[in-house]
Design a protein around this motif. Structure first.
Motif, PDB file in Angstrom:
ATOM      1  N   TYR A   1       0.863  -1.185   0.000  1.00  0.00           N
ATOM      2  CA  TYR A   1       0.000   0.000   0.000  1.00  0.00           C
ATOM      3  C   TYR A   1       0.899   1.234   0.000  1.00  0.00           C
ATOM      4  N   MET A   2       0.682   2.119  -0.969  1.00  0.00           N
ATOM      5  CA  MET A   2       1.438   3.362  -1.025  1.00  0.00           C
ATOM      6  C   MET A   2       0.812   4.331  -0.020  1.00  0.00           C
ATOM      7  N   THR A   3       1.602   4.836   0.909  1.00  0.00           N
ATOM      8  CA  THR A   3       1.055   5.730   1.938  1.00  0.00           C
ATOM      9  C   THR A   3       2.162   6.574   2.567  1.00  0.00           C
ATOM     10  N   PRO A   4       1.857   7.850   2.883  1.00  0.00           N
ATOM     11  CA  PRO A   4       2.915   8.714   3.429  1.00  0.00           C
ATOM     12  C   PRO A   4       3.460   8.229   4.771  1.00  0.00           C
TER      13      PRO A   4
ATOM     14  N   GLY B   1      -3.894   4.562  -2.942  1.00  0.00           N
ATOM     15  CA  GLY B   1      -4.974   5.178  -2.175  1.00  0.00           C
ATOM     16  C   GLY B   1      -5.417   6.494  -2.797  1.00  0.00           C
ATOM     17  N   HIS B   2      -6.493   7.017  -2.259  1.00  0.00           N
ATOM     18  CA  HIS B   2      -7.037   8.316  -2.682  1.00  0.00           C
ATOM     19  C   HIS B   2      -7.740   8.955  -1.513  1.00  0.00           C
ATOM     20  N   TYR B   3      -8.154  10.208  -1.675  1.00  0.00           N
ATOM     21  CA  TYR B   3      -8.919  10.910  -0.641  1.00  0.00           C
ATOM     22  C   TYR B   3      -8.172  10.838   0.702  1.00  0.00           C
ATOM     23  N   LYS B   4      -8.839  10.337   1.755  1.00  0.00           N
ATOM     24  CA  LYS B   4      -8.191  10.225   3.069  1.00  0.00           C
ATOM     25  C   LYS B   4      -7.390   8.931   3.193  1.00  0.00           C
TER      26      LYS B   4
ATOM     27  N   SER C   1       6.265   4.584   1.523  1.00  0.00           N
ATOM     28  CA  SER C   1       6.140   6.019   1.271  1.00  0.00           C
ATOM     29  C   SER C   1       7.256   6.440   0.334  1.00  0.00           C
ATOM     30  N   ILE C   2       6.986   7.362  -0.585  1.00  0.00           N
ATOM     31  CA  ILE C   2       8.085   7.836  -1.439  1.00  0.00           C
ATOM     32  C   ILE C   2       8.677   9.143  -0.913  1.00  0.00           C
ATOM     33  N   GLY C   3       8.243   9.599   0.245  1.00  0.00           N
ATOM     34  CA  GLY C   3       8.847  10.800   0.819  1.00  0.00           C
ATOM     35  C   GLY C   3       7.911  11.452   1.802  1.00  0.00           C
TER      36      GLY C   3
ATOM     37  N   TYR D   1       5.945  13.938   2.326  1.00  0.00           N
ATOM     38  CA  TYR D   1       5.028  14.954   1.809  1.00  0.00           C
ATOM     39  C   TYR D   1       3.782  14.189   1.381  1.00  0.00           C
ATOM     40  N   VAL D   2       2.682  14.904   1.180  1.00  0.00           N
ATOM     41  CA  VAL D   2       1.440  14.214   0.855  1.00  0.00           C
ATOM     42  C   VAL D   2       1.034  14.481  -0.597  1.00  0.00           C
TER      43      VAL D   2
ATOM     44  N   SER E   1      -1.834  13.631  -3.797  1.00  0.00           N
ATOM     45  CA  SER E   1      -3.291  13.476  -3.761  1.00  0.00           C
ATOM     46  C   SER E   1      -3.730  12.050  -4.053  1.00  0.00           C
TER      47      SER E   1
HETATM   48  N1  SAH Z   1      -4.752  11.136   4.937  1.00  0.00           N
HETATM   49  C1  SAH Z   1      -3.550  10.524   4.558  1.00  0.00           C
HETATM   50  C2  SAH Z   1      -3.102  11.011   3.208  1.00  0.00           C
HETATM   51  C3  SAH Z   1      -3.889  10.488   2.080  1.00  0.00           C
HETATM   52  S1  SAH Z   1      -3.235  11.038   0.578  1.00  0.00           S
HETATM   53  C4  SAH Z   1      -2.450  10.872   5.535  1.00  0.00           C
HETATM   54  O1  SAH Z   1      -2.471  11.976   6.070  1.00  0.00           O
HETATM   55  O2  SAH Z   1      -1.549  10.049   5.744  1.00  0.00           O
HETATM   56  C5  SAH Z   1      -4.064  10.011  -0.567  1.00  0.00           C
HETATM   57  C6  SAH Z   1      -3.282   8.825  -1.067  1.00  0.00           C
HETATM   58  O3  SAH Z   1      -2.131   9.263  -1.762  1.00  0.00           O
HETATM   59  C7  SAH Z   1      -2.771   7.872  -0.007  1.00  0.00           C
HETATM   60  O4  SAH Z   1      -3.748   6.926   0.319  1.00  0.00           O
HETATM   61  C8  SAH Z   1      -1.574   7.232  -0.674  1.00  0.00           C
HETATM   62  O5  SAH Z   1      -1.952   6.108  -1.467  1.00  0.00           O
HETATM   63  C9  SAH Z   1      -1.084   8.334  -1.607  1.00  0.00           C
HETATM   64  N2  SAH Z   1       0.099   9.055  -1.078  1.00  0.00           N
HETATM   65  C10 SAH Z   1       0.116  10.329  -0.671  1.00  0.00           C
HETATM   66  N3  SAH Z   1       1.344  10.700  -0.278  1.00  0.00           N
HETATM   67  C11 SAH Z   1       2.147   9.635  -0.453  1.00  0.00           C
HETATM   68  C12 SAH Z   1       3.533   9.390  -0.219  1.00  0.00           C
HETATM   69  N4  SAH Z   1       4.350  10.317   0.277  1.00  0.00           N
HETATM   70  N5  SAH Z   1       4.021   8.167  -0.515  1.00  0.00           N
HETATM   71  C13 SAH Z   1       3.207   7.198  -0.990  1.00  0.00           C
HETATM   72  N6  SAH Z   1       1.896   7.368  -1.237  1.00  0.00           N
HETATM   73  C14 SAH Z   1       1.357   8.568  -0.975  1.00  0.00           C
END
Ligand code: SAH
Length: 225
Positions: A85-88, A112-115, A131-133, A135-136, A138
């Motif tokens: 799962y890609m996530t910050p 992922g998307h949205y929240k 996570s690729i870094g 920062y957030v 979209s």
């Molecule tokens: N509410 C979450 C952010 C969601 S951003 C939080 O604060 O952690 C929406 C989607 O973008 C996430 O589900 C993820 O799949 C992707 N995403 C955002 N930033 C990312 C990052 N730095 N690395 C990998 N995936 C990222």
């Protein structure tokens, strides 16, 4: 290697895989990349894939049902080394993780998307979060493309010059030395003499020295490990 990417926006990912090195890797049969549209697993006649979050608060959450339906269908066809799962808030993508994943046979990546996605997906389906870094973004699509690029260019036969990936930054805890090409003199700026002299041991020594100098300046942390 086979990579399955599960996404609500497959069209965002079409382009990175249809050009240059990632396209060549697929044409050469070194990697198969399959995009899966989560919408096809959406609920009801609107093919819903997200809903309001319990407890209130802004932003939609991707529902567990369509994600489980899609990934379980894939899992029924083959076993996956990792379901990512890609996530910050995941493990930070660095070269050793790309190296590790490049040795796997089947990877599945969820964008992922949205929240983000319902926590039960992360608890019961996902085997690794990346996570690729710090920062957030979209959505997870661009992050997934970054991860795939870092992995695929390491597969044997993908880069034309076999040694090239190994001499890149980070592979030996060193950043890359400067590189030059023709012309030898451009606007009075000359290529370092050693590089055009044909003395290969001297060239190697110069490259090592420069790599060390640049790493000390820019990323001293790499030398501490
Ligand atoms: N509410 C979450 C952010 C969601 S951003 C939080 O604060 O952690 C929406 C989607 O973008 C996430 O589900 C993820 O799949 C992707 N995403 C955002 N930033 C990312 C990052 N730095 N690395 C990998 N995936 C990222």
């Amino acid at each position: 290697m086979r990579i399955d990417i599960v996404t609500a926006l497959p069209q965002l990912l079409a382009s990175p895989f249809s050009d240059s090195i990632l396209q060549r890797a697929q044409k050469r049969g070194l990697v198969e990349v399959h995009l899966h549209d989560l919408r096809n697993f959406g609920l009801g006649k609107h093919r819903q894939i997200d809903d309001y979050q319990f407890g209130g608060g802004a932003g939609m959450v991707m529902m567990a049902e369509p994600i489980f339906a899609c990934i379980e269908e894939l899992k029924a066809e083959r076993s996956y080394d990792e379901i990512i799962y890609m996530t910050p808030d995941g493990q930070l993508l660095e070269q050793p993780l790309a190296n590790f994943l490049s040795l796997k046979k089947n990877l599945c990546i969820l964008c992922g998307h949205y929240k983000g996605v319902d926590q039960r997906v992360r608890d019961h389906l996902i085997t690794r979060e990346v996570s690729i870094g710090s920062y957030v973004l979209s959505g997870g699509e661009l992050a997934a493309a970054v991860l795939c690029d870092a992995i695929i260019r390491l597969l044997p036969g993908v880069l034309n010059d076999e040694s090239s990936a190994l001499s890149d930054s980070f592979q030996d805890q060193l950043l890359s030395p400067p590189v030059y090409t023709r012309p030898k003199v451009f606007r009075n700026w000359e290529v370092p003499e050693v590089l055009t002299g044909g003395n290969f041991p001297a060239i190697e020594a110069w490259r090592e020295e420069k790599a060390l100098e640049i790493t000390k300046q820019r990323r001293p942390d790499l030398l501490e490990d």
